[in-house]
Design an enzyme around this catalytic site. Structure first.
Site, PDB file in Angstrom:
ATOM      1  CG  ASP A 151      76.813  -3.859 143.237  1.00  0.00           C
ATOM      2  OD1 ASP A 151      77.154  -4.882 142.692  1.00  0.00           O
ATOM      3  OD2 ASP A 151      75.908  -3.997 144.278  1.00  0.00           O
ATOM      4  N   GLY A 171      72.755  -4.559 140.088  1.00  0.00           N
ATOM      5  CA  GLY A 171      74.124  -5.114 140.527  1.00  0.00           C
ATOM      6  C   GLY A 171      74.590  -6.435 140.326  1.00  0.00           C
ATOM      7  CG  ASP A 173      78.159  -9.567 139.587  1.00  0.00           C
ATOM      8  OD1 ASP A 173      77.920 -11.039 140.285  1.00  0.00           O
ATOM      9  OD2 ASP A 173      78.441  -9.093 140.798  1.00  0.00           O
ATOM     10  CG  ASP A 338      69.910  -8.454 119.274  1.00  0.00           C
ATOM     11  OD1 ASP A 338      69.044  -8.690 119.809  1.00  0.00           O
ATOM     12  OD2 ASP A 338      70.014  -6.998 118.967  1.00  0.00           O
ATOM     13  CD  GLU A 367      65.686 -10.745 118.364  1.00  0.00           C
ATOM     14  OE1 GLU A 367      64.849 -10.219 119.266  1.00  0.00           O
ATOM     15  OE2 GLU A 367      66.568  -9.944 118.137  1.00  0.00           O
TER      16      GLU A 367
END
Ligand SMILES: [Ca+2]
Ligand SMILES: [Ca+2]
Length: 621
Positions: A151, A171, A173, A338, A367
């Protein structure tokens, strides 16, 4: 001649056994048998005061299978760019590359692995994401925490960890994603797109991943490169696909190539900070100015995200190779790119082509957040007669949601959705458009429709039966809410999936943890998604739509094997439709079966459609 060479190479290797820890190599390794076999290695000495580009530099390879073609010195002498060529017949092996000056004991050596290709050779991975798929978008920090030990990672700039603040890290993942793949498979998902997973060692707002500081290294708070590989394997084991989110336009301002740039024009330089104008029009506007176009493409996205200079050939190679390397290394099946419209579009064509040459079935969607179908079509393979021709396979279809679905479902204006789809003549293949109700940048659909349950059901019904690759944002299936705007801007749409953390009171990954309404929407999605999995008409068939009438809208998905009729009443009142009007498509059938309720209707009748309803009907003889 050959023998002498071999002796020279091997004695060289024995004499110089220890490898330098100081030379970073990008890409770290390559594979034998790749079409892209001329690789440009970017080397960097990671000690602040050392240089690689020493005077009288000599560079050697320990194997005739990897030839040093050219040594490129650049402005920053701590970097070197090596053009190498890998023999088409090379066997997997570890090559030693040595750099040295005049004195023998100053040699710096590093291993460069030529690995065997990933099993399946581009058939068991790089499969492409098509309209047959149902894609699920996850922001890994906010989905599930499968490993509490990562984390906070010592040494990283953002040491925040506080689930009470949407600004800070939570945290979640990769292990958390792996732990819930069976949940996703059960829902009918076939492809998983994660917001970028590569290192974002930025001081703040690191939840989204779009400010990469090392494009070759998975962010340690999400996991390791090995674990990301495992994610790819676990997806493939379940017949699912991995979609990687690429950011070519910019990087994080703490990227090592920005803090210690190989050359000044690695990023676009301006006399004073210049932001992009966020305007797509200058790119295709026949009346547009060069100045506006330059600002659009070369201006920075934000101060924290320097704009990469893709017309610099070293940058271009770096990005293209990183893409190919990721597909082979992690088993990527498809790309989401992106901020596509802010990139150098000629570079993007080259990059897409390199991937498609190496992996014939791979797909990529960009995008393209623009307003207007013509604008959107410009950036993808299209039927426009424009000078620039994009080879991009698909786009994020903002027209479908903003100009079609929103007015139809929020205000009952079906004509808008009808009109948006009628403009599909501009696309070469509208089935490749990625359609969605929500994503990490816009208001969650359930909030957008004022938490109107029936409207959400209509939206999902449309998403799973319209043309295109449907994408669902994590949590929509369990009624997650969140509106964009105000001080939090986009953070309210990035809340945690309830049940992703062991301390969560509710666990919406299980039916027992979901409310009745949540189970209803989960099952609604699951039922249609699983029907879709076996529906050739919806996955790859044609679409025929009828002009909306009397508040209702009807379209068909069909092919030689199957016909599916979708009937919507987006208004507040019950409506009647005369089904005989659709004889062009219903001809030869007598009954229609609702794929969710199994209720059967006759086709030679009038149907009474309750308010705010979608019926998905399979036609039978
Ligand atoms: Ca964790
Ligand atoms: Ca740019």
């Amino acid at each position: 001649m050959k023998k002498i060479f071999l002796i020279l190479y091997s004695s060289f290797f024995i004499l110089n056994f220890s490898f330098s820890q100081n030379v970073e190599v990008y890409p770290s390794h390559w594979w034998v048998g790749m079409k892209w076999n001329k690789v440009q290695l970017m080397l960097r000495d990671n000690r602040p005061d050392f240089i690689l580009a020493v005077d009288k530099l000599v560079v050697r390879s320990s194997s005739p299978d990897l030839k040093i073609i050219k040594v490129n010195r650049v402005e920053n002498r701590r970097y070197l760019f090596l053009d190498v060529e890998i023999s088409p017949n090379a066997k997997p092996q570890s090559v030693t590359i040595s750099l040295g000056g005049v004195i023998a004991n100053e040699w710096q050596k590093f291993p460069f692995e030529l690995k065997p290709r990933r099993t399946g050779n581009g058939t068991a991975f790089a499969q492409g994401v098509y309209s047959q798929d149902f894609m699920y978008l996850i922001m890994p920090d906010r989905f599930a925490n499968g490993d509490y030990s990562n984390d906070k990672v010592p040494g990283m700039r953002d040491q925040s960890l506080n689930r009470d603040s949407l600004q800070l890290r939570h945290g979640g993942d990769l292990q958390g994603v792996i732990d819930h793949l069976d949940y996703l498979k059960d829902l009918g998902i076939t492809a998983v797109w994660l917001t970028p997973v590569m290192e974002n060692d930025m001081p703040r707002r690191t939840e989204h991943g779009y400010a990469m500081t090392n494009q070759y290294k998975v962010d340690p708070r999400l996991g390791t490169n090995e674990l990301y590989k495992t994610l790819g394997d676990e997806l493939h084991k379940r017949g699912m696909k991995l979609v990687q989110d690429a950011v070519y336009n910019h990087m994080g301002s703490y990227n090592f190539t920005f803090l210690d740039p190989p050359m000044k024009d690695w990023v676009h330089q301006w006399p004073a900070y210049t932001q992009t104008n966020y305007k797509d029009q200058p790119l295709f506007d026949p009346h547009g100015s060069e100045a506006d176009k330059k600002k659009m493409v070369d201006g920075w996205f934000t101060r924290e995200m320097p704009d990469m200079n893709q017309s610099n050939p070293y940058v271009a190679n770096f990005l293209i190779q990183q893409a190919i390397w990721s597909v082979e290394e992690f088993g990527v099946d498809g790309w989401r790119i992106d901020t596509y419209i802010y990139c150098d579009l000629d570079f993007m064509n080259r990059c897409n082509k390199a991937l498609m040459d190496e992996y014939p079935r791979i797909t990529m969607f960009g995008e393209c957040w623009v307003t207007g179908t013509a604008n959107e079509a410009y950036f993808v393979q299209n039927n426009l007669n424009s000078k620039f021709k994009s080879n991009l396979v698909g786009v994020t279809d903002f027209q479908w949601i903003f100009n079609g679905i929103y007015p139809a479902i929020k205000e009952g204006k079906n004509d808008n959705l009808y009109e948006v789809l009628s403009n599909d003549f501009l696309y070469k293949e509208p089935l490749n458009n990625v359609i969605f109700l929500d994503n990490h940048d816009i208001t969650r659909f359930y909030s957008e429709v004022g938490e109107d349950f029936d409207k959400l059901k209509m939206g999902l019904g449309c998403l799973l039966t319209s043309r295109g690759v449907p994408e669902m944002y994590y949590g929509t299936e369990v009624l997650m809410t969140g509106a964009k705007g105000g001080r939090q801007f986009d953070l309210n749409v990035r809340k945690d999936f309830p049940g992703g953390w062991k301390e969560d009171v509710q666990n919406k990954f299980t039916s027992a943890g979901r409310t009745e309404k949540e189970n209803e929407i989960f099952n609604w999605t699951k039922t249609i998604a699983n029907f879709r999995k076996n529906s050739s008409a919806i996955k790859t068939g044609k679409l025929m739509q009828y002009a909306p009438q009397n508040g209702t809208y009807v379209y068909f998905r069909y092919d030689g094997k199957q016909t599916v009729m979708v009937v919507m009443n987006t208004g507040d009142k019950e409506r009647t439709i005369d089904v005989k009007r659709f004889v062009e498509r219903t001809n030869g059938f007598s009954k229609a079966r609702n794929i969710v309720t199994s209720a059967t209707n006759d086709l030679d009748a009038e149907w009474n459609l309750p308010a705010k309803t979608i019926w998905i009907m399979e036609l039978n003889k």
